[in-house]
Design a protein around this motif. Structure first.
Motif, short mmCIF file in Angstrom:
data_model
loop_
_atom_site.label_atom_id
_atom_site.label_comp_id
_atom_site.label_asym_id
_atom_site.label_seq_id
_atom_site.Cartn_x
_atom_site.Cartn_y
_atom_site.Cartn_z
N GLN A 24 13.25 12.40 -56.03
CA GLN A 24 14.14 13.22 -56.86
C GLN A 24 14.41 12.54 -58.20
O GLN A 24 14.68 11.34 -58.26
CB GLN A 24 15.46 13.47 -56.12
CG GLN A 24 15.28 14.19 -54.79
CD GLN A 24 16.57 14.31 -54.01
OE1 GLN A 24 17.66 14.21 -54.58
NE2 GLN A 24 16.47 14.52 -52.71
N ASP A 25 14.40 13.33 -59.25
CA ASP A 25 14.59 12.80 -60.60
C ASP A 25 15.93 12.06 -60.75
O ASP A 25 16.01 11.06 -61.46
CB ASP A 25 14.54 13.93 -61.63
CG ASP A 25 13.16 14.54 -61.75
OD1 ASP A 25 12.18 13.88 -61.35
OD2 ASP A 25 13.04 15.69 -62.23
N ARG A 26 16.95 12.56 -60.10
CA ARG A 26 18.29 11.97 -60.28
C ARG A 26 18.39 10.56 -59.70
O ARG A 26 19.29 9.80 -60.07
CB ARG A 26 19.34 12.87 -59.64
CG ARG A 26 19.11 13.13 -58.16
CD ARG A 26 20.15 14.06 -57.58
NE ARG A 26 19.84 14.41 -56.20
CZ ARG A 26 20.70 14.96 -55.36
NH1 ARG A 26 21.93 15.21 -55.77
NH2 ARG A 26 20.35 15.27 -54.13
N LEU A 35 24.78 15.61 -62.03
CA LEU A 35 23.56 15.44 -61.23
C LEU A 35 23.40 16.58 -60.23
O LEU A 35 22.29 17.12 -60.04
CB LEU A 35 23.61 14.11 -60.49
CG LEU A 35 23.52 12.85 -61.36
CD1 LEU A 35 23.77 11.61 -60.50
CD2 LEU A 35 22.17 12.76 -62.04
N SER A 36 24.50 16.96 -59.57
CA SER A 36 24.45 18.04 -58.58
C SER A 36 24.14 19.37 -59.26
O SER A 36 23.40 20.20 -58.72
CB SER A 36 25.79 18.12 -57.84
OG SER A 36 26.09 16.89 -57.20
N ARG A 56 20.39 19.39 -60.24
CA ARG A 56 19.53 19.55 -59.06
C ARG A 56 19.57 20.98 -58.54
O ARG A 56 18.53 21.55 -58.18
CB ARG A 56 19.97 18.58 -57.96
CG ARG A 56 19.16 18.76 -56.67
CD ARG A 56 19.22 17.55 -55.79
NE ARG A 56 18.54 17.75 -54.52
CZ ARG A 56 17.23 17.77 -54.35
NH1 ARG A 56 16.44 17.61 -55.39
NH2 ARG A 56 16.70 17.94 -53.17
N LEU A 88 25.71 13.56 -69.46
CA LEU A 88 25.36 12.25 -68.93
C LEU A 88 25.15 11.23 -70.05
O LEU A 88 25.43 10.04 -69.88
CB LEU A 88 24.08 12.35 -68.08
CG LEU A 88 24.22 13.09 -66.75
CD1 LEU A 88 22.86 13.24 -66.08
CD2 LEU A 88 25.18 12.38 -65.82
N VAL A 136 25.09 6.24 -59.95
CA VAL A 136 24.02 6.95 -59.24
C VAL A 136 23.57 6.15 -58.02
O VAL A 136 23.31 6.72 -56.95
CB VAL A 136 22.83 7.23 -60.18
CG1 VAL A 136 21.63 7.76 -59.39
CG2 VAL A 136 23.23 8.22 -61.26
#
Length: 317
Positions: A5-7, A206-207, A210, A252, A264
């Motif tokens: 996942q990118d995050r 982030l949420s 996503r 961010l 993170v």
């Protein structure tokens, strides 16, 4: 799977190993087995190679001669996912277009996909109740734009959800002010509130990102490749979603990069620990663990979760 996942691309494995006791003695062979298992079990259309640049340095001594990361993590070219990638757009508020019933319907579909994505995150332990109002803000932000969507307005869930956030912050500041006066520790409460505000905003962003990417992925599979009347409207909805993502990315960038990576990494630990708790519960249900054994594991996980939530260290042994 989480490292795809990118995050989580910049997760600090030292923090993970410190807070997640089941990974404290993880070996390179364990990591390799996990990578290969994920590669074999995930459908080719959904497979993404894990980002290991911040993990492999901790196994440098154990890396075999001639180690080829791509050979283990990459699929062949015929297996690589070919869905359209998310394009980048400006971070400005989307311009309103003329009312179009088809676009309105697709926006409503997209909102439901976002709700489903947020609920899925909550079920997976990614929106832990200890993270404050994050889940509430995400869902409430969608509720606030529904009336506008019915009238033909574009997706603006980022700004609507931030309105909820600002109200919560005002309430928190008021509470902290009262507590500070009572306890005589103004600086301490102020610092804690500021830290919690940053943590909540980072995890919220982030949420949010996503969920939009997951919704886009499903939306594109359903509408993008079909030769039907929704083609133009579908592009408009995807464009609006990308603009919302850009706003979240801009949020961010307001914070110190090292602080964001630290937050993170701790968030990664929290998600892993919640996953472990669900596994323990499943094993108990299946009779693989006794109630006493399961309780012991859960208590240990709860203790680790609390420590991960409270931890403000930047360096971990």
């Amino acid at each position: 799977h989480m490292l795809t996942q990118d995050r989580f691309v910049h997760v600090d494995f030292a923090i993970v190993r410190y807070h997640v006791w089941m990974l404290s003695d993880l070996t390179f062979e364990d990591l390799k087995v996990s990578i290969l298992r994920n590669k074999k079990t995930v459908h080719p259309d959904n497979y993404k190679p894990p980002r290991l640049q911040n993990t492999l340095p901790y196994f440098e001594r154990d890396l075999p001669a001639g180690w080829n990361e791509s050979a283990v993590t990459q699929r062949s070219s015929s297996e690589v996912e070919t869905n359209p990638s998310v394009t980048q757009n400006g971070g400005n508020e989307p311009k309103e277009a003329a009312y179009d019933p088809k676009t309105v319907q697709l926006r409503k579909v997209f909102i439901e996909l976002l709700r489903k994505a947020y609920s899925s995150q909550a079920e997976k332990g990614e929106l832990d109740g200890r993270l404050g109002f994050v889940e509430y803000q995400l869902h409430e932000g969608l509720d606030l734009i529904e009336e506008g969507i019915e009238k033909g307005k574009p997706l603006t869930d980022w700004n609507s959800s931030r309105v909820i956030s600002h109200k919560n912050i005002a309430c928190l500041k008021s509470t902290c002010s009262c507590l500070s006066c009572c306890c005589g520790e103004v600086g301490k409460f102020s610092a804690v509130a500021k830290r919690e505000h940053v943590v909540e905003n980072v995890i919220f962003s982030l949420s949010f990102i996503r969920a939009h990417k997951e919704a886009q992925n499903y939306f594109q599979k359903q509408f993008c490749n079909s030769e039907n009347e929704f083609r133009g409207a579908e592009k408009s909805v995807i464009k609006e979603s990308n603009e919302q993502i850009e706003m979240a990315l801009a949020e961010l960038k307001l914070y110190d990069e090292k602080e964001v990576r630290n937050i993170v990494s701790h968030f990664f630990c929290i998600v892993l620990l919640n996953k472990q708790a669900r596994i323990v519960s499943r094993y108990q249900t299946q009779g693989l663990l006794s109630e006493r054994e399961a309780t012991t594991f859960v208590e240990e996980i709860e203790d680790q979760l609390l420590k991960a939530h409270m931890c403000q260290k930047s360096l971990h042994p």
